[in-house]
Design an enzyme around this catalytic site. Structure first.
Site, PDB file in Angstrom:
ATOM      1  N   THR A 270      -2.246   4.444   2.142  1.00  0.00           N
ATOM      2  CA  THR A 270      -2.760   4.096   3.468  1.00  0.00           C
ATOM      3  C   THR A 270      -3.412   2.710   3.471  1.00  0.00           C
ATOM      4  O   THR A 270      -4.292   2.436   2.651  1.00  0.00           O
ATOM      5  CB  THR A 270      -3.806   5.146   3.896  1.00  0.00           C
ATOM      6  OG1 THR A 270      -3.179   6.425   3.859  1.00  0.00           O
ATOM      7  CG2 THR A 270      -4.324   4.868   5.294  1.00  0.00           C
ATOM      8  N   GLU A 271      -2.970   1.863   4.392  1.00  0.00           N
ATOM      9  CA  GLU A 271      -3.530   0.511   4.574  1.00  0.00           C
ATOM     10  C   GLU A 271      -3.501  -0.302   3.270  1.00  0.00           C
ATOM     11  O   GLU A 271      -4.325  -1.179   3.061  1.00  0.00           O
ATOM     12  CB  GLU A 271      -4.960   0.572   5.124  1.00  0.00           C
ATOM     13  CG  GLU A 271      -5.103   1.366   6.422  1.00  0.00           C
ATOM     14  CD  GLU A 271      -4.518   0.662   7.642  1.00  0.00           C
ATOM     15  OE1 GLU A 271      -4.123  -0.511   7.510  1.00  0.00           O
ATOM     16  OE2 GLU A 271      -4.448   1.293   8.713  1.00  0.00           O
ATOM     17  N   LEU A 272      -2.554   0.048   2.386  1.00  0.00           N
ATOM     18  CA  LEU A 272      -2.414  -0.625   1.100  1.00  0.00           C
ATOM     19  C   LEU A 272      -3.699  -0.540   0.258  1.00  0.00           C
ATOM     20  O   LEU A 272      -4.000  -1.445  -0.532  1.00  0.00           O
ATOM     21  CB  LEU A 272      -1.997  -2.088   1.292  1.00  0.00           C
ATOM     22  CG  LEU A 272      -0.587  -2.466   0.817  1.00  0.00           C
ATOM     23  CD1 LEU A 272       0.481  -1.551   1.417  1.00  0.00           C
ATOM     24  CD2 LEU A 272      -0.250  -3.901   1.167  1.00  0.00           C
ATOM     25  N   ILE A 273      -4.456   0.537   0.466  1.00  0.00           N
ATOM     26  CA  ILE A 273      -5.671   0.723  -0.332  1.00  0.00           C
ATOM     27  C   ILE A 273      -5.248   1.008  -1.773  1.00  0.00           C
ATOM     28  O   ILE A 273      -4.383   1.854  -2.033  1.00  0.00           O
ATOM     29  CB  ILE A 273      -6.550   1.855   0.245  1.00  0.00           C
ATOM     30  CG1 ILE A 273      -7.096   1.423   1.611  1.00  0.00           C
ATOM     31  CG2 ILE A 273      -7.705   2.192  -0.704  1.00  0.00           C
ATOM     32  CD1 ILE A 273      -7.811   2.511   2.379  1.00  0.00           C
TER      33      ILE A 273
ATOM     34  N   TRP B 186      -5.264  -4.147   2.748  1.00  0.00           N
ATOM     35  CA  TRP B 186      -4.666  -5.320   3.409  1.00  0.00           C
ATOM     36  C   TRP B 186      -5.401  -5.681   4.699  1.00  0.00           C
ATOM     37  O   TRP B 186      -4.919  -6.464   5.486  1.00  0.00           O
ATOM     38  CB  TRP B 186      -3.161  -5.125   3.627  1.00  0.00           C
ATOM     39  CG  TRP B 186      -2.706  -4.139   4.683  1.00  0.00           C
ATOM     40  CD1 TRP B 186      -3.476  -3.309   5.454  1.00  0.00           C
ATOM     41  CD2 TRP B 186      -1.343  -3.901   5.076  1.00  0.00           C
ATOM     42  NE1 TRP B 186      -2.692  -2.568   6.292  1.00  0.00           N
ATOM     43  CE2 TRP B 186      -1.371  -2.908   6.083  1.00  0.00           C
ATOM     44  CE3 TRP B 186      -0.112  -4.432   4.688  1.00  0.00           C
ATOM     45  CZ2 TRP B 186      -0.200  -2.433   6.698  1.00  0.00           C
ATOM     46  CZ3 TRP B 186       1.045  -3.949   5.309  1.00  0.00           C
ATOM     47  CH2 TRP B 186       0.995  -2.964   6.294  1.00  0.00           C
TER      48      TRP B 186
END
Lengths: 399, 402
Positions: free
Chosen positions: B149-152, B301
């Site tokens: 998720t969200e490039l976490i 990101w």
């Protein structure tokens, strides 16, 4: 740049936001190099400001004895109120409010020919006629500042004579300064003024004063405190506050509601409180001024401004700067520029109740609103509006 | 040979309708707003389908048919796929046609686009498995590269993903972690053996995703020729252009020329015989690792900080997440499908993003995506909803609270 400014109140002679606004405005302008002569109806003896030359119009009336300013002479006085003042006072200040305004206007003619200035700047309807005369005599550009329209003050039941003066002033002005888009819209809707003549300048507030650091507390603190502070009049929605209090108490009984201020609705509000059996839970303070206003904010866990019509609402910034989170009506100018607060439509009682309950119940919500609200209010200052107004002066001057 | 790797994120949350204190115990239609357009999930989906998904898919299909070298990849959240099925099946069909070309890769993620890795490893793995099952059902597809998720991302997440059998993972190509190295290379996450990390080239990605229509940007207007030049001088094995699919037509409106740009870009890039397209799995299988990449902290990101402060930055967000995941044992004990699904829909990261108060620096982006009037309103609705769900699960389990 030299400005001849006509106003109606100036601290400590004030009863509300207009005086505070004129104080902040002139202070900010003078800090940015504007020279101001501020004309007001009464003696300037006690007016506290070294940054502005204050001229009392009454010094020109040989036949008037100068006494302390009387509260009947305020921006918020209605003609009816004025008529009800005792005879002795009326002898000092003229038979009625309009007469007083006319006297001010006559004095203005004299002052405007004595002073040298580039711009005439007038605040609200009481000073508009003075401004028109000064402009006629001097041919200098006139800026009409509107802090509240007659429609705001009366809940859309304007006194036709006041509305007429308001319109004349707005029509005559080269440029109009409205203190919010909310006020701008009222001016357009009610007075048919062309929008491109109106500039919006949101109010600023003095960055810091000792009163924000009183750290006031009291035994009342045993309970959570929800505060109303403003004139007890239709425009400010104190009746919505009382109804909300009644419903909130069903959810959060350990809460005290404080209603601070004075006004025409105070008696009926007190009767209603007693009739509801809430006299222990809803407390009235009467009119507060100076440090007492700050003490009230510092005591409160939450400030609610349920105004029916609030041209700006400077008091909201004062609350936040005192560390008190706020719930404000969407029908206000300040809601245009403030993000870190809760907003409600003044008529939406259920929503107001749920928000008060949520803030009282949820510590996290309370803290976030308090911290971020204070930070945001601290970004308001006197220089930002002053700089905008200087630009407007230049625009009018070189037109 | 220089390569270009496109990955588009397709995600829609189930937004909560405004839920008042007085609704608790009375209503549980949390996601069923019909009037308010800002939280009406169906209306919002139809809008984004017409502005983005359908026209963009049409262009992608044409490009795939025209250029045998062209390849792209997508990651779908499970909630977005559900909304396609529920609100607009033609959108799903058009994505299926793209996948059927054999040159469209799909990535793995958590079904509910959640922050579960940070709060419950057990729930995280369950959601990854759910998502895999959904891709199998709808696309007959098994993904081999994961994007969180969200490039976490951090070292631990990479390790866990390796343990789950993936070959690669995506992350932000943030200068701070690269120490002067290129984002256009593959690296080995610290503490792993086989898995490789692919990094977003955020400068070139954001030229399209954020700056494309910005007229005060000195490079405006962005042409395919100019972009080609930047790509070809960027170096490395592959330029990874990662962005929300909604960039096409929704964030950058059609009248900005975004569709025209995208449809001409492959032709422009393929003029150079040394340029081609690739996908994450292909890259992981063909390009060598250039060494270790150490990310001990959480990287994402989002925003200027590239951290997780957009979702976990303030006390309202932290408290909401804590209360949500505290409910996990009860929800799972209840064995009730509807409560489990609702609880999981409440995990979607967007709910916490709406509560973000970092308004003054990243204000515009946050405001654009927030259907609530303020982060405080988002928090009030979320808190009330979660309280109602808590009451319901306790009632079902007959837990009496004193």
């Amino acid at each position: 740049m030299k400005v001849l400014m006509f106003g109606w109140e100036f601290p400590p002679f004030k009863s509300g936001g207009l005086g505070t606004a004129c104080y902040g405005l002139t202070k900010g302008l003078s800090r940015n190099g504007v020279e101001i002569s501020f004309v007001m109806p009464v003696t300037p003896e006690h007016a506290k400001a070294d940054f502005v030359k204050i001229i009392g119009a009454n010094t020109l009336f040989k036949n008037v004895t100068i006494t302390e300013i009387d509260s009947c002479l305020t921006a918020y006085t209605t003609e009816e109120d004025y008529d009800s003042f005792d005879t002795q006072r009326k002898e000092i200040y003229g038979k009625n409010l309009f007469k007083e305004v006319s006297r001010f206007t006559l004095a203005a003619a004299q002052i405007s020919s004595q002073e040298s200035y580039d711009i005439i700047h007038v605040h609200d309807w009481m000073t508009y006629q003075a401004g028109i005369i000064a402009r006629t005599l001097s041919k200098k550009p006139l800026i009409a500042h509107i802090h509240a329209t007659e429609y705001d003050r009366t809940g859309n039941n304007p006194n036709p004579s006041i509305a007429k003066i308001e319109k004349q002033g707005l029509d005559a002005a080269n440029l109009i300064i409205a203190n919010s888009n909310f006020t701008k819209k009222n001016v357009i809707d009610h007075y048919n003024i062309t929008p491109n003549k109106i500039r919006v300048v949101h109010w600023g507030i003095e960055e810091d004063t000792p009163a924000y650091h009183l750290h006031f507390s009291s035994p009342l603190k045993k309970e959570r405190i929800v505060l109303f502070l403003g004139r007890i009049t239709l425009q400010k929605g104190p009746d919505y506050f009382l109804e909300a209090a009644r419903k909130v108490l069903e959810f959060e009984p350990n809460t005290t509601f404080v209603i601070a201020g004075n006004g025409d609705m105070l008696p009926s509000l007190m009767f209603r409180t007693a009739a509801l059996g809430l006299s222990q839970k809803v407390l009235f303070t009467g009119f507060l001024m100076g440090d007492d206003v700050h003490k009230a904010f510092q005591l409160a866990d939450l400030y609610v401004m349920p105004s029916v019509s609030e041209p700006f609402g400077l008091v909201v910034l004062e609350a936040l700067k005192n560390g008190t989170p706020v719930i404000i009506s969407k029908q206000s100018g300040v809601s245009e520029v403030l993000k870190h607060c809760l907003k409600v439509d003044f008529w939406d009682l259920n929503e107001l109740v749920q928000k008060i309950v949520m803030v009282l119940r949820n510590k996290t919500l309370h803290e976030e609103l308090k911290e971020n609200g204070k930070k945001e209010a601290d970004t308001f200052n006197l220089d930002t509006p002053a700089k905008k107004i200087i630009k407007i002066y230049q625009e009018a001057h070189y037109e | 040979m220089s390569k270009v790797c496109f990955y588009f994120q397709v995600h829609q949350p189930f937004r909560l309708r405004k839920y008042s204190l007085f609704d608790i115990g009375k209503k549980n239609d949390y996601f069923e707003e019909k009037k308010d357009l800002k939280t009406n999930n169906e209306a919002l989906f139809l809008k984004v389908a017409r502005k983005c998904y359908l026209p963009a898919n049409k262009i992608m299909l044409q490009l795939l048919e025209k250029h045998p070298e062209f390849k792209i990849s997508y990651s779908f959240s499970g909630t977005a796929l559900e909304q396609m099925e529920q609100f607009y099946p033609e959108v799903l069909t058009s994505f299926q046609s793209l996948v059927d070309t054999g040159r469209v890769e799909l990535l793995s993620e958590t079904y509910y686009h959640s922050l579960s890795f940070l709060y419950s490893k057990k729930e995280f793995i369950e959601q990854v498995n759910l998502h895999n099952k959904k891709l199998k059902d709808l696309f007959h597809y098994t993904p081999q590269v994961f994007r969180n998720t969200e490039l976490i991302y951090n070292n631990k997440i990479a390790s866990s993903i390796e343990d789950l059998g993936y070959k690669g993972i995506l992350a932000e190509g943030w200068d701070y972690i690269l120490n002067g190295r290129s984002p256009n290379m593959l690296y080995t996450p610290k503490g792993t053996k086989y898995i490789k990390v692919l990094l977003k080239n955020y400068k070139l990605s954001d030229d399209i995703a954020f700056r494309f229509s910005n007229r005060s940007w000195p490079e405006w207007p962005l042409t395919t020729g100019k972009f080609h030049h930047w790509l070809s001088t960027s170096g490395g094995d592959s330029v990874n252009l990662f962005m929300d699919y909604e960039t096409l037509g929704e964030h950058q409106w059609e009248d900005t020329g975004i569709f025209d740009f995208i449809s001409k870009l492959p032709n422009e890039l393929l003029k150079n015989k040394n340029t081609t397209f690739t996908t994450p799995t292909e890259l992981v299988e063909t390009s060598p690792s250039q060494g270790e990449l150490d990310v001990p902290f959480l990287l994402s990101w989002a925003d200027l900080e590239r951290d997780v402060s957009a979702w976990l930055g303030n006390k309202m967000q932290q408290e909401s997440l804590k209360n949500l995941y505290q409910l996990e044992p009860l929800i799972k004990q209840s064995n009730n499908k509807e409560l489990l699904d609702t609880w999981r829909k409440l995990q979607t990261s967007d709910h916490f993003y709406y509560m973000c108060t970092k308004w003054f620096s990243d204000g515009d982006v946050h405001k654009y995506f927030n259907p609530y009037e303020s982060p405080y309103e988002a928090f009030i609705t979320y808190t009330n909803t979660l309280n109602d769900l808590t009451l319901r699960v306790k009632e079902l389990l007959q837990i009496n609270e004193s």
